[in-house]
Design an enzyme around this catalytic site. Structure first.
Site, PDB file in Angstrom:
ATOM      1  N   TRP A  40       5.419   0.302   3.981  1.00 15.91           N
ATOM      2  CA  TRP A  40       6.825   0.201   3.363  1.00 15.91           C
ATOM      3  C   TRP A  40       7.817   0.977   3.569  1.00 15.91           C
ATOM      4  CZ3 TRP A  40       8.367  -4.288   0.267  1.00 15.91           C
ATOM      5  CH2 TRP A  40       7.161  -5.087  -0.231  1.00 15.91           C
ATOM      6  N   GLU A  83      -3.117   6.949   8.472  1.00 17.86           N
ATOM      7  CA  GLU A  83      -3.479   6.007   7.762  1.00 17.86           C
ATOM      8  C   GLU A  83      -3.958   5.281   8.333  1.00 17.86           C
ATOM      9  OE1 GLU A  83      -0.789   4.895   4.243  1.00 17.86           O
ATOM     10  OE2 GLU A  83      -0.647   4.323   6.307  1.00 17.86           O
ATOM     11  N   MET A 136       0.816  -1.087  -0.011  1.00 16.60           N
ATOM     12  CA  MET A 136       0.215  -0.466   0.290  1.00 16.60           C
ATOM     13  C   MET A 136       0.872   1.223  -0.198  1.00 16.60           C
ATOM     14  SD  MET A 136      -3.542  -0.955   0.400  1.00 16.60           S
ATOM     15  CE  MET A 136      -4.547  -1.852   1.194  1.00 16.60           C
ATOM     16  N   PRO A 137       1.223   2.037   1.148  1.00 12.44           N
ATOM     17  CA  PRO A 137       1.533   3.290   0.837  1.00 12.44           C
ATOM     18  C   PRO A 137       3.120   3.030   1.140  1.00 12.44           C
ATOM     19  CG  PRO A 137       1.304   3.084   3.152  1.00 12.44           C
ATOM     20  CD  PRO A 137       0.203   1.690   2.525  1.00 12.44           C
ATOM     21  N   LEU A 138       4.049   3.546   0.134  1.00 13.52           N
ATOM     22  CA  LEU A 138       5.143   3.662   0.305  1.00 13.52           C
ATOM     23  C   LEU A 138       6.324   4.269   0.324  1.00 13.52           C
ATOM     24  CD1 LEU A 138       8.665   1.936  -0.979  1.00 13.52           C
ATOM     25  CD2 LEU A 138       7.339   2.258  -3.284  1.00 13.52           C
TER      26      LEU A 138
END
Length: 76
Positions: free
Chosen positions: A42, A33, A1-3
């Protein structure tokens, strides 16, 4: 998801400092989030070879960053 991708000049930060960056950036993303996304957040730390990073048309080295930090470079 978020990187979250962090680019650093090699040899500037210690492994412990990089672990702390990963931890704190993950915490910041979780604050935004929500806890449910912690396990899929990540953080990637990429180190760029000394001299391969340019600012204002000039290459920046590990020694240059150490000088900015007010400490001697291990390579010097």
């Amino acid at each position: 998801m978020p990187l979250v991708n962090v680019k650093l000049i090699e040899g500037v930060f210690t492994p412990e400092q990089k672990r702390e960056m990963i931890h704190r950036l993950t915490e910041a993303m979780v604050e935004i989030e929500g806890e449910a996304l912690r396990q899929v957040t990540w953080v990637v730390v990429d180190e760029v070879k000394s001299g391969d990073w340019g600012v204002g048309g000039n290459g920046l080295t590990t020694a240059d960053v150490h000088a900015l930090q007010g400490r001697a470079s291990a390579a010097a």
